[in-house]
Design a protein around this motif. Structure first.
Motif, mmCIF file in Angstrom:
data_model
loop_
_atom_site.group_PDB
_atom_site.id
_atom_site.type_symbol
_atom_site.label_atom_id
_atom_site.label_comp_id
_atom_site.label_asym_id
_atom_site.label_seq_id
_atom_site.Cartn_x
_atom_site.Cartn_y
_atom_site.Cartn_z
ATOM 1 N N GLY A 34 -1.903 -9.668 3.178
ATOM 2 C CA GLY A 34 -1.237 -10.958 2.905
ATOM 3 C C GLY A 34 -2.143 -11.895 2.703
ATOM 4 N N TRP A 35 -1.371 -13.218 2.173
ATOM 5 C CA TRP A 35 -2.256 -14.279 1.875
ATOM 6 C C TRP A 35 -1.279 -15.420 2.439
ATOM 7 N N PHE A 36 -1.865 -16.325 3.029
ATOM 8 C CA PHE A 36 -1.219 -17.389 3.836
ATOM 9 C C PHE A 36 -2.303 -18.772 3.388
ATOM 10 N N ARG A 37 -1.536 -19.854 3.854
ATOM 11 C CA ARG A 37 -2.288 -21.219 3.735
ATOM 12 C C ARG A 37 -1.849 -22.116 4.824
ATOM 13 N N GLN A 38 -2.792 -22.814 4.907
ATOM 14 C CA GLN A 38 -2.594 -23.882 6.002
ATOM 15 C C GLN A 38 -2.895 -25.441 5.625
ATOM 16 N N THR A 39 -2.433 -26.462 6.029
ATOM 17 C CA THR A 39 -2.955 -27.745 5.767
ATOM 18 C C THR A 39 -2.872 -28.230 7.135
ATOM 19 N N PRO A 40 -3.623 -29.351 7.291
ATOM 20 C CA PRO A 40 -3.995 -30.077 8.703
ATOM 21 C C PRO A 40 -2.703 -30.424 9.332
ATOM 22 N N GLY A 41 -2.531 -30.076 10.805
ATOM 23 C CA GLY A 41 -1.350 -30.305 11.414
ATOM 24 C C GLY A 41 -0.224 -29.359 11.155
ATOM 25 N N ASN A 42 -0.312 -28.396 10.295
ATOM 26 C CA ASN A 42 1.011 -27.456 10.054
ATOM 27 C C ASN A 42 0.550 -26.072 10.356
ATOM 28 N N GLU A 43 1.565 -25.211 10.649
ATOM 29 C CA GLU A 43 1.304 -23.638 10.808
ATOM 30 C C GLU A 43 0.866 -23.261 9.630
ATOM 31 N N ARG A 44 0.273 -21.974 9.908
ATOM 32 C CA ARG A 44 0.227 -20.997 8.785
ATOM 33 C C ARG A 44 1.285 -20.705 8.008
ATOM 34 N N GLU A 45 1.409 -20.822 6.700
ATOM 35 C CA GLU A 45 2.680 -20.385 5.975
ATOM 36 C C GLU A 45 2.117 -19.260 5.077
ATOM 37 N N PHE A 46 3.126 -18.348 4.927
ATOM 38 C CA PHE A 46 3.247 -17.031 4.068
ATOM 39 C C PHE A 46 3.161 -17.597 2.466
ATOM 40 N N VAL A 47 2.320 -16.775 1.960
ATOM 41 C CA VAL A 47 2.132 -16.949 0.307
ATOM 42 C C VAL A 47 2.700 -15.969 -0.214
ATOM 43 N N ALA A 48 2.185 -14.855 0.174
ATOM 44 C CA ALA A 48 2.302 -13.406 -0.712
ATOM 45 C C ALA A 48 1.762 -12.365 -0.096
ATOM 46 N N ALA A 49 2.319 -11.317 -0.298
ATOM 47 C CA ALA A 49 1.735 -10.071 0.018
ATOM 48 C C ALA A 49 1.852 -8.689 -0.726
ATOM 49 N N SER A 50 1.062 -7.829 -0.472
ATOM 50 C CA SER A 50 1.115 -6.320 -1.140
ATOM 51 C C SER A 50 1.069 -5.502 -0.099
ATOM 52 N N ARG A 51 2.313 -4.576 -0.417
ATOM 53 C CA ARG A 51 2.726 -3.437 0.717
ATOM 54 C C ARG A 51 1.547 -2.463 0.428
ATOM 55 N N ARG A 52 1.232 -1.599 1.502
ATOM 56 C CA ARG A 52 0.069 -0.807 1.411
ATOM 57 C C ARG A 52 0.640 0.543 0.923
ATOM 58 N N ASN A 53 1.898 1.182 0.897
ATOM 59 C CA ASN A 53 2.361 2.507 0.526
ATOM 60 C C ASN A 53 2.551 2.161 -0.988
ATOM 61 N N THR A 54 3.402 1.331 -1.315
ATOM 62 C CA THR A 54 4.396 1.478 -2.490
ATOM 63 C C THR A 54 3.412 0.259 -3.363
ATOM 64 N N GLY A 55 2.511 -0.417 -2.730
ATOM 65 C CA GLY A 55 1.833 -1.572 -3.760
ATOM 66 C C GLY A 55 2.978 -2.702 -4.294
ATOM 67 N N SER A 56 3.881 -2.501 -3.786
ATOM 68 C CA SER A 56 5.051 -3.449 -3.779
ATOM 69 C C SER A 56 4.543 -4.794 -3.582
ATOM 70 N N THR A 57 5.128 -5.943 -4.247
ATOM 71 C CA THR A 57 4.820 -7.176 -3.577
ATOM 72 C C THR A 57 5.806 -8.323 -3.321
ATOM 73 N N THR A 58 5.544 -9.175 -2.373
ATOM 74 C CA THR A 58 6.722 -10.063 -1.973
ATOM 75 C C THR A 58 5.977 -11.314 -2.057
ATOM 76 N N SER A 59 6.773 -12.517 -2.337
ATOM 77 C CA SER A 59 5.811 -13.818 -2.342
ATOM 78 C C SER A 59 7.062 -14.920 -1.812
ATOM 79 N N ALA A 60 6.475 -15.775 -1.306
ATOM 80 C CA ALA A 60 7.157 -17.002 -0.932
ATOM 81 C C ALA A 60 7.996 -17.558 -2.176
ATOM 82 N N ASP A 61 9.257 -18.191 -1.815
ATOM 83 C CA ASP A 61 10.053 -18.822 -3.129
ATOM 84 C C ASP A 61 9.048 -19.913 -3.720
ATOM 85 N N PHE A 62 8.428 -20.544 -2.909
ATOM 86 C CA PHE A 62 7.738 -21.808 -3.710
ATOM 87 C C PHE A 62 6.416 -21.169 -4.630
ATOM 88 N N VAL A 63 6.116 -20.201 -4.525
ATOM 89 C CA VAL A 63 5.135 -19.681 -5.498
ATOM 90 C C VAL A 63 5.626 -18.609 -6.624
#
Length: 124
Positions: A34-63
């Motif tokens: 997975g990839w996450f990002r964080q700005t000062p004062g905010n929680e870490r937020e999900f960006v995108a990920a690659s599944r291990r078995n299928t290699g399928s990907t998922t990403s946050a709507d904003f990217v």
């Protein structure tokens, strides 16, 4: 597993960067990456990920349509290609390895190992 993220930097709005996350001490194919990002004062937020078995990907709507996650298991490396960057994308970006169930892919708590983070700054 140790993760080393790289590729961050300063870029103008509309530009591109490719982040890399190299692993040692383990095999990335065994993990959801997975990839996450964080700005000062905010929680870490999900960006995108690659599944291990299928290699399928998922990403946050904003990217969607701008960022693409991919992996090269032979190189034990995962990438985040970021295009059409916006100032709001400015953050520290982290890669992570875990085994979350599909519905929990976006939860930072489900990842065991984290890279040190790489700063991405997008100027307007």
């Amino acid at each position: 597993v140790q993760l080393q993220a790289s590729g961050g930097g300063l870029v103008q709005a509309g530009g591109s960067l490719r982040l890399s996350c190299a692993a040692s001490g383990g095999t990335l194919r065994d993990y959801v990456m997975g990839w996450f990002r964080q700005t000062p004062g905010n929680e870490r937020e999900f960006v995108a990920a690659s599944r291990r078995n299928t290699g399928s990907t998922t990403s946050a709507d904003f990217v969607k349509g701008r960022f693409t996650v991919s992996r090269d298991n032979a190189k034990n490396t995962v990438y985040l290609q970021m295009n059409n960057l916006k100032p709001d994308d400015t953050a520290v970006y982290y890669c992570a390895a875990g085994r979350p169930i599909l519905s929990a892919t976006s939860s930072p708590k489900m990842y065991y190992y984290w890279g040190q983070g790489t700063q991405v700054t997008v100027s307007s």
